[in-house]
Design an enzyme around this catalytic site. Structure first.
Site, PDB file in Angstrom:
ATOM      1  N   GLY A 216     -50.028   6.125  76.715  1.00 26.91           N
ATOM      2  CA  GLY A 216     -49.323   5.010  76.119  1.00 26.91           C
ATOM      3  C   GLY A 216     -49.407   3.762  76.980  1.00 26.91           C
ATOM      4  CB  SER A 217     -47.141   0.875  77.228  1.00 29.21           C
ATOM      5  OG  SER A 217     -47.224   0.536  75.857  1.00 29.21           O
ATOM      6  CB  THR A 218     -48.139   4.293  81.856  1.00 28.98           C
ATOM      7  OG1 THR A 218     -48.886   5.337  81.219  1.00 28.98           O
ATOM      8  CG2 THR A 218     -46.647   4.559  81.700  1.00 28.98           C
ATOM      9  CE  LYS A 220     -49.323  -1.995  76.034  1.00 29.42           C
ATOM     10  NZ  LYS A 220     -48.019  -2.327  75.418  1.00 29.42           N
TER      11      LYS A 220
END
Length: 481
Positions: A216-218, A220
């Site tokens: 997920g957004s980790t 990014k």
């Protein structure tokens, strides 16, 4: 008469050579395989007849062999087995061994090459052989904080000392009690194994090292690192629509809650602070999948790892089209990462861009307490430049100070972090992620937390709400130790 005798002699010579060859093959070439065969009862009796070395955490044995009055001689026992099961694994007469019990078996049994002179001394003096002690890097306070933080939720926590790679906490839930498998009662050990193997969450498999998840957004952080390493800065503005239309398809990417990200365009730093999906999706397509993959590999993706237990490869997929690249840039599509990997990403940023090789064994100590081997910290890669690492640190501080990760705040300590809420299969609650390091100006610990399917919060879970408080507790435990 001479011809028949010569033929007979030749046959006898061939048979003799074949016999000697077969004996040599069995005794030397096949010996390691035969010795390690779980069906070899002689090996079991030989191993259990000598005291197996302990696995030690901060001076205390969390796994050790005690003398028993049966045909084996010694039995393995574990203290606080559930808390340390992802570290020790188990050692069973029926089902073999896992984790450190398996990876450090040569040292624990005393058969390792580094223990040659110890074995020679025992042979000369007639002293009964004993295995060596394996002293781990685990910090008890951090391990307990991680285990208590996860509670009855399924997930994992990994904590690393960024400057060395020493693993300070390694927890997987649900855990298990290795004592149930270490019993010499074969029927009881088999029954316990069957129950654990069929239990929800597969307790025997470490979620921290042997399971991969969409990060997920980790992820990014990796996409942002790619941008900064390729000419962008934290203040570079990028598009941030409310909905990102993906080319070559009718698919779209939206933001959490369905809204916008505050402004359009938006700086990369602000996009990370509020975890803007559409901005990072567009950024991913602008950078291209090859650039992101190259950066991910510098952080450790697509490579195997031993700590000395095996860690499965984290994966950034190959041959992506534009929509797939956009999804991958926000840690979805087929991107997969272990909690160990995401802790490594945070640790590399914390260590001025240098990724140290993670490890769980500090030293091996013979039965006479002499040190026979010590693990020296080693560089795994230069993940990003020091300048990029500093920019990422400042951006991650924004996440915790006023962004999606405020639940990780610690009074008097600057925490740099990134949240993640990863979509999984349709109809299932998302995974809650958080990765961080602290103190930001002198990092002592980097941590990654995953709570599978939102844990007790289910569909209401976010990484900031569910995983960040667990990371905060682990960080506090390390800083207070």
């Amino acid at each position: 008469m001479n011809t028949p005798l010569r033929r007979l002699a030749t046959v006898m010579l061939v048979m003799f050579v074949a016999l000697m060859g077969a004996s040599t093959w069995v005794q030397y070439v096949k010996a390691p395989e035969l010795n390690s065969d779980s069906r070899n009862v002689r090996t079991l009796y030989r191993e259990y007849g000598n005291a197996r070395g302990p696995i030690v955490v901060a001076g205390d044995a969390v796994a050790q062999s005690v003398k028993v009055d049966d045909s084996y001689g010694y039995q393995r026992t574990y203290s606080d087995g559930d808390t340390y099961s992802a570290v020790t694994g188990f050692y069973s007469i029926v089902h073999g061994s896992t984790q450190l019990e398996h990876a450090a078996n040569d040292a624990l049994t005393g058969r390792g090459d580094q223990l040659f002179f110890t074995r020679l001394r025992d042979l000369i003096t007639g002293r009964k052989p004993e295995g060596a002690a394996v002293e781990t890097t685990i910090l008890p306070a951090a391990q307990r904080a991680a285990r208590e933080g996860l509670g009855d939720q399924q997930g994992a926590v990994v904590a690393i000392e960024p400057s060395t790679g020493r693993i300070l906490a390694l927890v997987s839930t649900p855990g298990f009690d290795p004592n149930a498998l270490a019993t010499h009662d074969v029927a009881a050990a088999s029954s316990a194994y069957t129950q654990l193997a069929g239990a929800d969450g597969n307790p025997l498999r470490s979620n921290a090292t042997l399971e991969t998840y969409p990060p997920g957004s980790t992820f990014k952080l990796v996409t942002a690192a790619t941008a900064l390493e390729n000419g962008y800065t934290a203040d570079t503005e990028i598009p941030a629509p409310t909905v990102l239309d993906l080319p070559q398809s009718s698919a779209t990417i939206g933001n959490f809650g369905g809204g916008g990200c505050g402004s359009d365009p938006i700086t990369i730093a602000e996009a990370l602070r509020v975890s803007c999906n559409t901005a990072f999706g567009q950024l991913g397509m602008d950078l291209g999948d090859d650039a992101i993959r190259e950066q991910a590999e510098k952080f450790g993706f697509d490579s195997g790892l031993t700590i000395p237990m095996d860690v499965v490869k984290s994966v950034f997929p190959a041959d992506l089209n534009a929509p797939q690249t956009a999804q991958s840039a926000i840690g979805q599509f087929d991107v997969r990462a272990t909690p160990m990997q995401m802790a490594m990403v945070a640790a590399a940023i914390a260590n001025d861009g240098v990724l140290m090789k993670p490890y769980t064994v500090d030293r091996v100590r013979a039965a006479d307490l002499s040190v026979v081997s010590t693990t020296e910290p080693s560089v795994l890669s230069r993940a990003v430049s020091a300048s990029t690492a500093q920019q990422l640190t400042d951006m991650m501080l924004g996440v915790v100070n006023s962004g999606t990760g405020t639940a990780a705040q610690i009074s008097g300590v600057q925490v740099a972090g990134k949240t993640g809420t990863a979509q999984t299969t349709e109809g299932a609650a998302p995974h809650a992620w958080f990765t961080a390091f602290a103190p930001a100006d002198n990092p002592q610990v980097a941590v990654a937390v995953i709570v599978e399917h939102g844990g007790n919060a289910g569909n209401e879970a976010t990484g900031g709400r569910i995983a960040a408080p667990i990371a905060r507790a682990v960080i506090e435990a390390v800083l207070n130790s």
